[in-house]
Scaffold this active site. Sequence first.
Site, PDB file in Angstrom:
ATOM      1  N   THR A  92      18.089  -6.879   0.785  1.00 41.03           N
ATOM      2  CA  THR A  92      17.318  -8.060   0.378  1.00 41.03           C
ATOM      3  C   THR A  92      15.860  -7.986   0.824  1.00 41.03           C
ATOM      4  O   THR A  92      15.520  -7.298   1.782  1.00 41.03           O
ATOM      5  CB  THR A  92      17.926  -9.356   0.957  1.00 41.03           C
ATOM      6  OG1 THR A  92      17.754  -9.335   2.384  1.00 41.03           O
ATOM      7  CG2 THR A  92      19.387  -9.505   0.591  1.00 41.03           C
ATOM      8  N   SER A 128       6.069  -3.639  -8.582  1.00 41.05           N
ATOM      9  CA  SER A 128       5.267  -2.855  -9.542  1.00 41.05           C
ATOM     10  C   SER A 128       6.170  -1.903 -10.322  1.00 41.05           C
ATOM     11  O   SER A 128       6.039  -1.759 -11.540  1.00 41.05           O
ATOM     12  CB  SER A 128       4.141  -2.117  -8.822  1.00 41.05           C
ATOM     13  OG  SER A 128       4.576  -1.589  -7.606  1.00 41.05           O
ATOM     14  N   TYR A 173       3.727   3.945   9.775  1.00 36.91           N
ATOM     15  CA  TYR A 173       3.264   2.605   9.402  1.00 36.91           C
ATOM     16  C   TYR A 173       3.731   1.582  10.445  1.00 36.91           C
ATOM     17  O   TYR A 173       2.923   0.858  11.021  1.00 36.91           O
ATOM     18  CB  TYR A 173       3.824   2.262   8.026  1.00 36.91           C
ATOM     19  CG  TYR A 173       3.364   0.947   7.451  1.00 36.91           C
ATOM     20  CD1 TYR A 173       2.060   0.772   6.993  1.00 36.91           C
ATOM     21  CD2 TYR A 173       4.247  -0.126   7.323  1.00 36.91           C
ATOM     22  CE1 TYR A 173       1.645  -0.435   6.430  1.00 36.91           C
ATOM     23  CE2 TYR A 173       3.842  -1.336   6.756  1.00 36.91           C
ATOM     24  CZ  TYR A 173       2.542  -1.484   6.316  1.00 36.91           C
ATOM     25  OH  TYR A 173       2.141  -2.683   5.747  1.00 36.91           O
TER      26      TYR A 173
HETATM   27  P1  NAD Z   1      -3.400  -1.804  -0.588  1.00 40.77           P
HETATM   28  O1  NAD Z   1      -3.007  -0.386  -0.406  1.00 40.77           O
HETATM   29  O2  NAD Z   1      -3.563  -2.326  -1.976  1.00 40.77           O
HETATM   30  O3  NAD Z   1      -4.758  -2.103   0.168  1.00 40.77           O
HETATM   31  C1  NAD Z   1      -5.185  -1.419   1.317  1.00 40.77           C
HETATM   32  C2  NAD Z   1      -6.674  -1.155   1.191  1.00 40.77           C
HETATM   33  O4  NAD Z   1      -7.134  -0.501   2.372  1.00 40.77           O
HETATM   34  C3  NAD Z   1      -6.987  -0.213   0.020  1.00 40.77           C
HETATM   35  O5  NAD Z   1      -8.087  -0.709  -0.703  1.00 40.77           O
HETATM   36  C4  NAD Z   1      -7.332   1.105   0.704  1.00 40.77           C
HETATM   37  O6  NAD Z   1      -8.196   1.905  -0.066  1.00 40.77           O
HETATM   38  C5  NAD Z   1      -7.929   0.627   2.014  1.00 40.77           C
HETATM   39  N1  NAD Z   1      -7.826   1.591   3.118  1.00 40.77           N
HETATM   40  C6  NAD Z   1      -6.720   2.279   3.516  1.00 40.77           C
HETATM   41  N2  NAD Z   1      -7.016   3.039   4.585  1.00 40.77           N
HETATM   42  C7  NAD Z   1      -8.328   2.814   4.866  1.00 40.77           C
HETATM   43  C8  NAD Z   1      -9.209   3.303   5.862  1.00 40.77           C
HETATM   44  N3  NAD Z   1      -8.811   4.186   6.788  1.00 40.77           N
HETATM   45  N4  NAD Z   1     -10.491   2.868   5.855  1.00 40.77           N
HETATM   46  C9  NAD Z   1     -10.917   1.982   4.909  1.00 40.77           C
HETATM   47  N5  NAD Z   1     -10.131   1.489   3.948  1.00 40.77           N
HETATM   48  C10 NAD Z   1      -8.843   1.894   3.941  1.00 40.77           C
HETATM   49  O7  NAD Z   1      -2.346  -2.682   0.220  1.00 40.77           O
HETATM   50  P2  NAD Z   1      -2.168  -4.252   0.293  1.00 40.77           P
HETATM   51  O8  NAD Z   1      -0.833  -4.568  -0.231  1.00 40.77           O
HETATM   52  O9  NAD Z   1      -3.345  -4.935  -0.276  1.00 40.77           O
HETATM   53  O10 NAD Z   1      -2.115  -4.476   1.860  1.00 40.77           O
HETATM   54  C11 NAD Z   1      -3.266  -4.919   2.580  1.00 40.77           C
HETATM   55  C12 NAD Z   1      -2.913  -5.057   4.053  1.00 40.77           C
HETATM   56  O11 NAD Z   1      -1.867  -6.003   4.211  1.00 40.77           O
HETATM   57  C13 NAD Z   1      -2.439  -3.761   4.701  1.00 40.77           C
HETATM   58  O12 NAD Z   1      -2.971  -3.682   5.998  1.00 40.77           O
HETATM   59  C14 NAD Z   1      -0.941  -3.924   4.753  1.00 40.77           C
HETATM   60  O13 NAD Z   1      -0.376  -3.207   5.816  1.00 40.77           O
HETATM   61  C15 NAD Z   1      -0.793  -5.415   4.941  1.00 40.77           C
HETATM   62  N6  NAD Z   1       0.502  -5.880   4.425  1.00 40.77           N
HETATM   63  C16 NAD Z   1       0.710  -5.961   3.077  1.00 40.77           C
HETATM   64  C17 NAD Z   1       1.968  -6.352   2.607  1.00 40.77           C
HETATM   65  C18 NAD Z   1       2.260  -6.464   1.131  1.00 40.77           C
HETATM   66  O14 NAD Z   1       3.407  -6.757   0.769  1.00 40.77           O
HETATM   67  N7  NAD Z   1       1.314  -6.265   0.242  1.00 40.77           N
HETATM   68  C19 NAD Z   1       2.991  -6.657   3.518  1.00 40.77           C
HETATM   69  C20 NAD Z   1       2.731  -6.539   4.882  1.00 40.77           C
HETATM   70  C21 NAD Z   1       1.479  -6.166   5.321  1.00 40.77           C
END
Ligand code: NAD
Length: 341
Positions: free
Chosen positions: A214, A193, A149
């Site tokens: 933290t 969650s 990641y």
């Molecule tokens: P999530 O897992 O709920 O959403 C990711 C989405 O991407 C899912 O719907 C999944 O099915 C889709 N996906 C994964 N691989 C794929 C692929 N190869 N092709 C098409 N679709 C694909 O996660 P999230 O929390 O909504 O995160 C969304 C983005 O934000 C991610 O890129 C994540 O790295 C980034 N991010 C999130 C957080 C957080 O705290 N939620 C923090 C830092 C970065």
Amino acid sequence: MRSPVMKRVLVTGGAGFLGSHLCERLLERGYFVICVDNYLTGSRENIAHLKANPRFEVIEHDIIEPLSVDVDEIYNLACPASPVHYQHDPVHTLKTSVVGSLNLLELARRLGARILQASTSEVYGDPDVHPQCESYWGNVNPIGPRACYDEGKRCAETLFFDYNRRHGVPVKVARIFNTYGPRMHQNDGRIVSNFVLQALRAQPLTVYGDGSQTRSFCYVADLAEALERLMGSPEGVVGPVNLGNPTELSVLDLAKRVLSLTRSSSKIEFLPLPIDDPRRRRPDISQARELLGWQPSTDLDAGLKRTIANFRARLTGHPKLVSSVAGAGPDSVGAVAASPS
Ligand code: NAD
Ligand code: UDP
């Protein structure tokens, strides 16, 4: 550039947690929104309430394969985000960040479209600098279980900046810190969650290590606003820009907050700390304040109450509460013992 009458926007990962909130927000703006997702960690349920909108289109597609759609802006959110999910198929996670980003950058180059990358605080690894500012290069173990990641996202940032320098693609890189809220995946193993579900089911809250590590938690509506502001910022603003809530608290303190807000009788159980778990994380958001005029406005208790209400509704199958996410939801949420859905 097409007529500004109806902007066409692509959101990859649009059926995920963050992506579904962003799609919702962009539709409210009057844009035509195309959601691309392979449903790896997202779900059709997350976007079910948007399907009737004639300006919303859904394409089932894995971004590691090339994609051809006609849009003005691309938000690249596709990538599993929780450690449990992204470590499940680490090679696919890496391909999603690296090959997927390449495919989307090529699309942006062909179309002359703006493209925003959802990068992460994980590019800082287990940081030696606190709070983390964008000029810090990070401390990432390149061969550990989190590397698929962290290194994938780091490489994606490199690609974004190379496409900007080489091909003039208008890029935006957001470094997102821990974000939480309604519609988080129930089994993603993330702290919010897990704790909320455990408290609602009257099960022990699983604190890893001694709970002194933290994090800083940002409510999803605040984060979606920040992403939209970054996309709309002047072309010279490419980032990376930290996006998150600078209020830092320990894992143990979060457990206590969740117990108090759910009025749960759950105990706390201490389990081993995962490998390479970052010890401290807090964003310096001076850049976001200066460049985007943004800072989060939802405090932790308010955000947690909405999140708890949404999880509780999903556990008990209460349809009105399941669909009420952004600002709604009862302020008091009692503990329920429910079976997994
Ligand atoms: P999530 O897992 O709920 O959403 C990711 C989405 O991407 C899912 O719907 C999944 O099915 C889709 N996906 C994964 N691989 C794929 C692929 N190869 N092709 C098409 N679709 C694909 O996660 P999230 O929390 O909504 O995160 C969304 C983005 O934000 C991610 O890129 C994540 O790295 C980034 N991010 C999130 C957080 C957080 O705290 N939620 C923090 C830092 C970065
Ligand atoms: N954590 C915990 N109990 C859980 C889930 C996570 O103590 O049930 C800890 C985890 O070890 C980490 C922090 O909570 O220190 C945040 O974990 P999460 O997986 O939510 O996100 P991360 O920031 O590590 O990507």
